[in-house]
Scaffold this motif. Structure first.
Motif, short mmCIF file in Angstrom:
data_model
loop_
_atom_site.label_atom_id
_atom_site.label_comp_id
_atom_site.label_asym_id
_atom_site.label_seq_id
_atom_site.Cartn_x
_atom_site.Cartn_y
_atom_site.Cartn_z
N ALA A 179 -8.75 5.08 -0.80
CA ALA A 179 -8.34 6.24 0.35
C ALA A 179 -7.05 6.57 0.07
O ALA A 179 -6.88 7.66 0.77
CB ALA A 179 -8.90 5.86 1.61
N TRP A 180 -6.15 6.08 -0.74
CA TRP A 180 -4.62 6.36 -0.52
C TRP A 180 -4.24 6.37 0.72
O TRP A 180 -3.70 7.56 1.19
CB TRP A 180 -4.46 7.52 -1.34
N LYS A 181 -4.37 5.53 1.83
CA LYS A 181 -4.11 5.75 3.15
C LYS A 181 -2.54 6.30 3.35
O LYS A 181 -2.69 6.84 4.18
CB LYS A 181 -4.26 4.35 3.91
N TYR A 182 -1.72 5.45 2.44
CA TYR A 182 -0.31 5.87 3.16
C TYR A 182 0.23 7.12 2.34
O TYR A 182 1.44 7.33 2.23
CB TYR A 182 0.61 4.54 2.90
N LEU A 183 -0.50 7.65 1.25
CA LEU A 183 -0.06 8.79 0.51
C LEU A 183 0.62 9.99 1.46
O LEU A 183 -0.47 10.49 2.16
CB LEU A 183 -1.13 9.32 -0.60
N ARG A 184 1.67 10.27 1.03
CA ARG A 184 2.16 11.35 1.98
C ARG A 184 2.41 12.61 1.09
O ARG A 184 2.85 12.70 0.07
CB ARG A 184 3.60 10.94 2.69
N ALA A 213 -5.79 16.60 3.07
CA ALA A 213 -5.33 16.51 1.72
C ALA A 213 -5.77 14.79 0.96
O ALA A 213 -6.09 14.94 -0.16
CB ALA A 213 -3.80 16.64 1.74
N ARG A 214 -5.43 13.83 1.71
CA ARG A 214 -5.87 12.71 1.41
C ARG A 214 -7.21 12.54 0.84
O ARG A 214 -7.58 12.05 -0.16
CB ARG A 214 -5.51 11.51 2.36
N ALA A 215 -8.01 12.82 1.87
CA ALA A 215 -9.51 13.02 1.64
C ALA A 215 -9.98 13.72 0.30
O ALA A 215 -10.89 13.33 -0.28
CB ALA A 215 -9.97 13.41 2.82
N ASP A 246 0.63 -1.17 -0.01
CA ASP A 246 -0.06 -0.04 0.04
C ASP A 246 0.72 1.40 -0.14
O ASP A 246 0.80 2.27 -0.69
CB ASP A 246 -0.88 0.12 1.16
N PHE A 247 1.90 1.14 0.80
CA PHE A 247 2.67 2.37 0.94
C PHE A 247 3.57 2.87 -0.51
O PHE A 247 3.32 4.08 -1.11
CB PHE A 247 3.99 2.10 1.84
N LEU A 248 4.08 1.75 -1.13
CA LEU A 248 4.42 1.90 -2.66
C LEU A 248 3.63 2.37 -3.47
O LEU A 248 3.94 3.17 -4.53
CB LEU A 248 5.31 0.78 -2.63
N LEU A 249 2.41 1.83 -3.56
CA LEU A 249 1.45 2.09 -4.76
C LEU A 249 0.74 3.45 -4.40
O LEU A 249 0.41 4.06 -5.33
CB LEU A 249 0.56 0.84 -4.53
N ASP A 250 0.42 3.69 -3.15
CA ASP A 250 -0.03 4.96 -2.74
C ASP A 250 0.85 6.36 -3.09
O ASP A 250 0.51 7.16 -3.39
CB ASP A 250 -0.65 4.86 -1.31
N ASN A 251 2.35 5.98 -2.93
CA ASN A 251 3.08 7.02 -3.42
C ASN A 251 3.78 7.01 -4.51
O ASN A 251 4.77 7.48 -4.93
CB ASN A 251 4.48 6.86 -2.19
N THR A 252 3.25 6.38 -5.43
CA THR A 252 3.34 6.28 -6.94
C THR A 252 2.12 6.57 -7.58
O THR A 252 2.07 7.71 -8.05
CB THR A 252 3.95 4.98 -7.23
N LEU A 253 1.20 5.55 -7.89
CA LEU A 253 -0.03 5.90 -8.47
C LEU A 253 -0.86 6.82 -7.78
O LEU A 253 -1.33 7.95 -8.52
CB LEU A 253 -0.97 4.44 -8.76
N GLY A 254 -0.90 6.90 -6.38
CA GLY A 254 -1.67 7.75 -5.40
C GLY A 254 -1.00 9.19 -5.92
O GLY A 254 -1.59 10.25 -5.98
N ALA A 255 0.46 9.27 -5.80
CA ALA A 255 0.96 10.74 -5.87
C ALA A 255 0.64 11.15 -7.41
O ALA A 255 0.48 12.37 -7.48
CB ALA A 255 2.52 10.39 -5.79
N TRP A 256 0.72 10.24 -8.51
CA TRP A 256 0.57 10.71 -9.77
C TRP A 256 -0.86 11.32 -9.84
O TRP A 256 -1.33 12.41 -10.35
CB TRP A 256 0.82 9.44 -10.65
N THR A 293 -2.06 26.92 2.29
CA THR A 293 -0.61 26.31 1.77
C THR A 293 -0.96 25.13 0.77
O THR A 293 -1.76 24.34 0.98
CB THR A 293 0.13 25.54 2.98
N PRO A 294 -0.59 25.22 -0.46
CA PRO A 294 -0.62 24.24 -1.54
C PRO A 294 0.27 22.74 -0.99
O PRO A 294 1.16 22.92 -0.61
CB PRO A 294 -0.08 24.61 -2.67
N TRP A 295 -0.75 21.79 -1.13
CA TRP A 295 0.01 20.53 -0.63
C TRP A 295 0.49 19.67 -1.99
O TRP A 295 0.07 19.70 -3.28
CB TRP A 295 -1.01 19.60 -0.15
#
Length: 817
Positions: free
Chosen positions: A263-268, A253-255, A224-234, A281-283
């Motif tokens: 839900a992109w739970k681990y998207l940072r 910001a996630r919501a 989840d961490f890896l996919l949320d911070n690749t697909l989710g980040a994109w 502040t833009p995220w």
């Protein structure tokens, strides 16, 4: 849906381990009853049995079974036994999965059936019982897993073996079959005993051992961490308008970018202003925005090249379906079909595990939208080999010279596929325009399979060739995202074939199969493509990988590194496996490129590590700055401008004796030192001024038995003089163990588990002692080397403020040391 509870996981483990033994024994009995292993059929066999025997022998040959050395004309059928055992067990197991999810469909009526329905249908189907019907229906639903013309599918296990298998399946609770992760555990448990046997034997790991030894169940939070911070980040980058003014916290910001069921739970995120709590502040995604990726989800191509049982594949599937539904206004069935057809790709070296991955994906799709016909999956086995003469292989192409050259290319590329798997790189074999592309071979092979022929060997060859061509086409592709848990296997355990290949193709990464796959995953990325990996973390700091790290830091963008360390897996205790999560993009980095960094090595449970990744702040790390670290090690908060201890001292490792009882004794065993015995500095369990001085060593002036034993091993000719540059000098003896305990060193010979840190000037010793016995020293060493037993050279590659530590020593030891 829930994951397996610990008690249910244990029940499943027990059942699967028993099932392997039962089904393997039954499979061998069934095949021997058909004389598959014998030179000739038994006289009592009828024509249908003789036909089946011929087909099974042809299949055994394609699986890699050959003629027995013990008896001319006889077959070794070990690979066929493994296949049959696995298939028989999984026909029953998969049927139960379908039953418990209301997905077992009657092919005649197109409706879901229960086990009672199967019992009623058994007589009309000409089958023995309900489970035989359920297994047949499951096979019909899953043609990519259980092919209809598979001769192994026509073999029945003896009743005394089949009944216990059914009992094992029916004895498992329903929750096992509705859990999202249980299929992955099925394969882990199937291979568990084999893995233990292989590791205990200590032999080199080749084709037959690789699948069991290198498989490791990946925890959900890692995926989840890896996919949320690749697909989710994109995705979040495309939704930047929603992030500009609404969110005031990272959770908001996630919501703001969440999708139904995703839900992109681990998207940072990071913010333009420090703190990121201002409402205006833009995220921005911490991993970056992946600007070189396609603009739409429909154009994404996502690959798991070591997919195991399909954990990453299913997780990518769920996210891609959500993305395509949102972007294209598709309904769920259309999005499911589109993702399977266009976006998802997977490769696995073990054909049995490939089957589980395909079933896992089908089950995920059907659980989402109900039973329906799915498009052909882009999942293939990269471990299939031709296992036949080249002339017979080329005969499949008929008289077409272009197709023949294409088949020849397949033959050449995949001869060692059971060992190399997804390391095979078709793009490195350029070929020419007169060679048929891999997709051009598929119609030829389909035609060969459709022919009514008595040549069973040609038919099985065509089946294998079709699978190889599919794998080759995937391996030759370029992907947007390559995500996987790489296989771990140190060079010392690899077969000669694997060692030679890694040395030739991946010279800087050859020390471990894992690092070779880091390079290979980048290879299959297109320009701007990214890879998201679970890897051992030691290559981020060990000196062996210095050149690899330097090249990757200079040549590709680093998006993120999360060091997890030991205890990251629920089922692996202690220090056995220490891993990191890594994200790289195939693009030259800018001078200002930065990546996010997490250090979760101190957390001692998977849940606490997951919580840190989800909630704790991360460090922003300048990529170019990592090149200034000692050996270009990946360190998050290292002061690259600091003066290192190496400027004042050198570290040496001591003598390996190979035969402790012969060369090492306690000093009290002798009345005095004579006959070549000398004092020998050993390790200490805790820091003390004078410790580890119980031993003496039979050195004999370097001209005795220890010298002769060392000289017998040409590559180690001087190991008995290891550390000689420290002998007779003063310094600190550091025990190369987890606690890095220290004692004063006074010039003796010393053990190879000790490093003598000897200053160039004796005036440095008080400050050196104060530093080495402080918590800061151990912390600094662990920043750049997370191994349980740190390397000798690491000790002097840490910052050392001489003036500060001399002052500390003067205050702490006013009378001197």
């Amino acid at each position: 849906m829930p994951t397996l509870s610990t008690p249910h996981r244990r029940l499943l483990e027990t059942a699967v381990k028993h099932a392997r033994k039962i089904s393997a024994g039954g499979a061998r009995k069934s095949l021997e009853a058909l004389a598959v292993h014998e030179p000739d059929p038994y006289r009592h066999m009828d024509e249908s049995q003789r036909v089946l025997r011929r087909k099974l022998r042809a299949q055994a040959k394609q699986l890699g079974d050959g003629e027995s050395h013990a008896k001319r004309g006889s077959y070794e059928i070990s690979h066929l036994v493994e296949k049959l055992a696995y298939d028989q067990w999984h026909r029953i197991l998969f049927a139960r999965y379908l039953l418990e999810n209301d997905l077992l469909i009657s092919p005649d009526h197109g409706v879901a059936v229960s086990l009672d329905d199967c019992e009623e249908l058994a007589p009309s189907q000409g089958l023995k019982d309900a489970w035989a019907v359920a297994a047949r229906f499951a096979a019909v639903e899953l043609p990519e897993i259980f092919r209809s013309d598979d001769p192994a599918g026509a073999v029945e296990l003896p009743v005394e073996d089949r009944k216990p298998l059914i009992a094992l399946v029916t004895g498992l609770p329903v929750d096992v079959f509705t859990a999202t992760d249980s299929l992955g555990w099925c394969y882990q448990f199937w291979q568990a005993d084999k893995k233990d046997e292989v590791n205990a034997a200590g032999n080199k790991i080749g084709a037959d051992e690789l699948p069991s030894v290198t498989q490791l169940f990946t925890e959900d939070y890692m995926v989840d961490f890896l996919l949320d911070n690749t697909l989710g980040a994109w995705h979040a980058a495309k939704e930047s308008g929603r992030l500009a003014h609404i969110p005031s916290t990272e959770a908001e910001a996630r919501a703001a970018v969440a999708l139904p069921g995703c839900a992109w739970k681990y998207l940072r995120f990071t913010s333009a202003e420090e703190g990121g709590q201002d409402a205006h502040t833009p995220w921005s995604p911490a991993a970056g925005t992946f600007p070189g990726w396609p603009k739409t989800a429909a154009a994404l191509k996502c690959l798991d090249p070591c997919m195991g049982s399909g954990h990453f594949v299913v997780a990518m599937f769920e996210r891609l379906v959500a993305l395509r539904m949102a972007e294209e206004n598709l309904d769920a069935p259309a999005a499911v079909a589109a993702v399977i057809r266009d976006n998802l790709f997977g490769l696995e070296i073990d054909p049995r595990c490939t089957q589980i991955a395909a079933f896992n994906l089908a089950l995920a799709a059907w659980r989402r939208v109900g039973h329906c016909k799915l498009p052909p999956m882009n999942l293939a086995c990269s471990g299939l080999a031709p296992n036949t003469r080249e002339a017979d292989w080329l005969a499949l192409a008929g008289d077409d010279e272009k197709l023949q050259r294409g088949m020849a290319r397949l033959y050449r590329l995949f001869q060692n596929a059971p060992v190399l798997g997804s390391l095979i790189n078709p793009r490195a074999d350029k070929g020419d325009l007169l060679v048929a592309a891999f997709h051009e071979l598929q119609p030829l092979l389909e035609q060969a399979l459709a022919q009514e022929t008595q040549d069973d060997s040609a038919h099985e060859m065509a089946v294998t060739a079709q699978g190889i061509a599919k794998a080759a086409e995937i391996l030759a592709g370029e992907f947007t995202l390559v995500a996987t848990n790489v296989p771990y296997l140190g060079r010392g355990k690899q077969s000669e074939l694997l060692q030679d290949y890694c040395e030739r193709v991946h010279p800087e990464a050859k020390a471990d199969l894992a690092t070779c796959f880091v390079e290979r995953c980048l290879d299959v990325c297109g320009e701007w493509g990214s890879t998201a990996l679970v890897t051992p973390q030691n290559w981020l700091f060990l000196g062996t990988y210095k050149k690899l790290r330097k090249r990757l830091l200079e040549g590709v963008q680093w998006n993120g590194v999360a060091r997890l360390g030991p205890h990251a897996f629920e089922t692996i205790g202690g220090e056995v496996v220490s891993v990191a999560l890594l994200e790289l993009t195939r693009r030259n980095p800018s001078e200002l490129q930065a990546f996010f960094g997490y250090d979760a090595t101190v957390q001692i449970t998977p849940s606490s590590k997951a919580d840190k990744l989800h909630n704790d702040s991360f460090i922003e790390v300048e990529q170019a700055g990592q090149l200034a670290n000692p050996d270009a090690r990946i360190v998050f908060d290292f002061d690259s401008d600091a003066i290192l201890l190496a400027q004042y001292a050198q570290a040496s490792q001591g003598i390996p004796t190979s035969d402790g009882p012969l060369f090492v004794r306690k000093f009290w065993d002798l009345p005095s030192l004579n006959d070549g015995w000398e004092f020998h500095q050993g390790t200490v369990l805790q820091t003390m001024p004078y410790g580890g001085r119980e031993d003496i060593i039979l050195f004999e002036g370097g001209r005795g038995r220890l010298r002769r034993m060392s000289a017998e091993q040409e590559r180690d000719r001087r190991r008995d003089f290891q550390g000689a540059n420290a002998w007779g000098r003063l310094g600190i003896a550091v025990s190369l163990m987890s606690e890095l305990s220290c004692t004063l060193y006074t010039g003796e010979k010393f053990d190879n588990n000790v490093s003598a840190v000897v200053p160039r000037e004796t005036t440095v010793i008080p400050g050196l002692w104060a530093y080495c016995t402080s918590n800061e020293f151990a912390e600094r060493v662990r920043q750049i080397d997370q191994k349980l037993n740190v390397t000798n050279a690491t000790l002097v590659k840490v910052p050392f403020d001489l003036a500060h530590w001399q002052k500390v020593a003067a205050e702490k030891y006013p009378g001197g040391l």
